[in-house]
Each structure stands twice: as structure tokens, then as C-alpha cells.
Design a protein around this motif. Structure first.
Motif, PDB file in Angstrom:
ATOM      1  N   ASP A 141       0.818  -1.210   0.000  1.00  0.00           N
ATOM      2  CA  ASP A 141       0.000   0.000   0.000  1.00  0.00           C
ATOM      3  C   ASP A 141       0.859   1.270   0.000  1.00  0.00           C
ATOM      4  O   ASP A 141       0.443   2.307   0.480  1.00  0.00           O
ATOM      5  CB  ASP A 141      -0.959   0.004   1.177  1.00  0.00           C
ATOM      6  N   GLY A 142       2.040   1.172  -0.563  1.00  0.00           N
ATOM      7  CA  GLY A 142       2.924   2.340  -0.666  1.00  0.00           C
ATOM      8  C   GLY A 142       4.218   2.134   0.074  1.00  0.00           C
ATOM      9  O   GLY A 142       5.094   1.424  -0.385  1.00  0.00           O
ATOM     10  N   GLY A 143       4.323   2.749   1.230  1.00  0.00           N
ATOM     11  CA  GLY A 143       5.569   2.652   1.982  1.00  0.00           C
ATOM     12  C   GLY A 143       6.615   3.576   1.406  1.00  0.00           C
ATOM     13  O   GLY A 143       6.333   4.728   1.066  1.00  0.00           O
ATOM     14  N   TYR A 144       7.817   3.054   1.269  1.00  0.00           N
ATOM     15  CA  TYR A 144       8.955   3.840   0.793  1.00  0.00           C
ATOM     16  C   TYR A 144       9.481   3.244  -0.504  1.00  0.00           C
ATOM     17  O   TYR A 144       9.304   2.057  -0.772  1.00  0.00           O
ATOM     18  CB  TYR A 144      10.063   3.855   1.842  1.00  0.00           C
ATOM     19  N   LEU A 145      10.141   4.072  -1.273  1.00  0.00           N
ATOM     20  CA  LEU A 145      10.810   3.583  -2.471  1.00  0.00           C
ATOM     21  C   LEU A 145      12.035   2.779  -2.064  1.00  0.00           C
ATOM     22  O   LEU A 145      12.772   3.174  -1.158  1.00  0.00           O
ATOM     23  CB  LEU A 145      11.249   4.757  -3.360  1.00  0.00           C
ATOM     24  N   THR A 146      12.265   1.678  -2.737  1.00  0.00           N
ATOM     25  CA  THR A 146      13.510   0.928  -2.564  1.00  0.00           C
ATOM     26  C   THR A 146      14.585   1.642  -3.390  1.00  0.00           C
ATOM     27  O   THR A 146      14.295   2.621  -4.093  1.00  0.00           O
ATOM     28  CB  THR A 146      13.343  -0.514  -3.062  1.00  0.00           C
ATOM     29  N   HIS A 147      15.809   1.152  -3.328  1.00  0.00           N
ATOM     30  CA  HIS A 147      16.868   1.757  -4.150  1.00  0.00           C
ATOM     31  C   HIS A 147      16.505   1.703  -5.628  1.00  0.00           C
ATOM     32  O   HIS A 147      16.654   2.684  -6.351  1.00  0.00           O
ATOM     33  CB  HIS A 147      18.214   1.074  -3.902  1.00  0.00           C
ATOM     34  N   LEU A 148      16.001   0.561  -6.058  1.00  0.00           N
ATOM     35  CA  LEU A 148      15.568   0.424  -7.452  1.00  0.00           C
ATOM     36  C   LEU A 148      14.366   1.323  -7.737  1.00  0.00           C
ATOM     37  O   LEU A 148      14.265   1.930  -8.801  1.00  0.00           O
ATOM     38  CB  LEU A 148      15.223  -1.032  -7.755  1.00  0.00           C
ATOM     39  N   GLY A 149      13.476   1.450  -6.765  1.00  0.00           N
ATOM     40  CA  GLY A 149      12.313   2.314  -6.904  1.00  0.00           C
ATOM     41  C   GLY A 149      12.687   3.776  -7.034  1.00  0.00           C
ATOM     42  O   GLY A 149      12.063   4.526  -7.802  1.00  0.00           O
ATOM     43  N   ILE A 150      13.704   4.201  -6.296  1.00  0.00           N
ATOM     44  CA  ILE A 150      14.176   5.584  -6.406  1.00  0.00           C
ATOM     45  C   ILE A 150      14.656   5.859  -7.821  1.00  0.00           C
ATOM     46  O   ILE A 150      14.300   6.869  -8.428  1.00  0.00           O
ATOM     47  CB  ILE A 150      15.293   5.876  -5.375  1.00  0.00           C
ATOM     48  N   GLU A 151      15.432   4.926  -8.356  1.00  0.00           N
ATOM     49  CA  GLU A 151      15.933   5.093  -9.712  1.00  0.00           C
ATOM     50  C   GLU A 151      14.781   5.148 -10.724  1.00  0.00           C
ATOM     51  O   GLU A 151      14.754   5.996 -11.616  1.00  0.00           O
ATOM     52  CB  GLU A 151      16.892   3.949 -10.060  1.00  0.00           C
TER      53      GLU A 151
END
Length: 77
Positions: free
Chosen positions: A53-63
Motif C-alpha cells: 500500500d505504498g511505503g517507501y521507495l527501494t533503491h531500485l524504486g528511487i531510480e
């Protein structure tokens, strides 16, 4: 690769994250549009966000979010 509705919906969710503050997560409530809820679940299963339900971006998600938001800025100007 062709753009699909699912991919576009995932890009929409990635564009919701505040890249200036990685400590700011995103909470997608159960009352959100079903397409947004489903897109977040797909992003989680791909390892781009920390929670269904969202949370935080992972390292890959940030990219991925950086690229998605850059494309939106370029195409929107």
C-alpha cells in the motif's frame, strides 16, 4: 516494449513520491481508486516499493521514480 495501461498506472504511482525527501513515504488508502491500489501492489511485487500500500521507495524504486518523473517533466514542458 509497448506501453500498457498497467505500466502507465505504475508510472502514475511512482510520480506520487517526493524525490526531494526519501524519508517521506506514501500511503495508499483502501478508499483510493482500485487502479492505483493495484498499481502499488504490482510495484511492490517488482521490488520498487516497500509495502503493498505504498511505503517507501527501494533503491531500485528511487531510480525508477527519478526516470519516470524526469520523463514527465520533459514531456510536460
Amino acid at each position: 516494449m509497448k506501453y500498457s495501461i498497467d505500466l502507465i498506472e505504475e508510472l502514475i504511482v511512482l510520480s506520487m513520491f517526493d524525490l526531494a525527501n526519501h524519508q517521506a513515504g506514501l500511503k495508499i488508502h483502501h478508499s483510493a481508486e482500485p487502479i492505483i491500489i493495484a498499481a502499488a501492489e504490482r510495484l511492490h511485487s517488482k521490488g520498487l516499493i516497500s509495502q503493498k500500500d505504498g511505503g517507501y521507495l527501494t533503491h531500485l524504486g528511487i531510480e525508477a521514480a527519478e526516470h519516470a518523473q524526469s520523463a514527465l517533466n520533459i514531456l510536460g514542458s
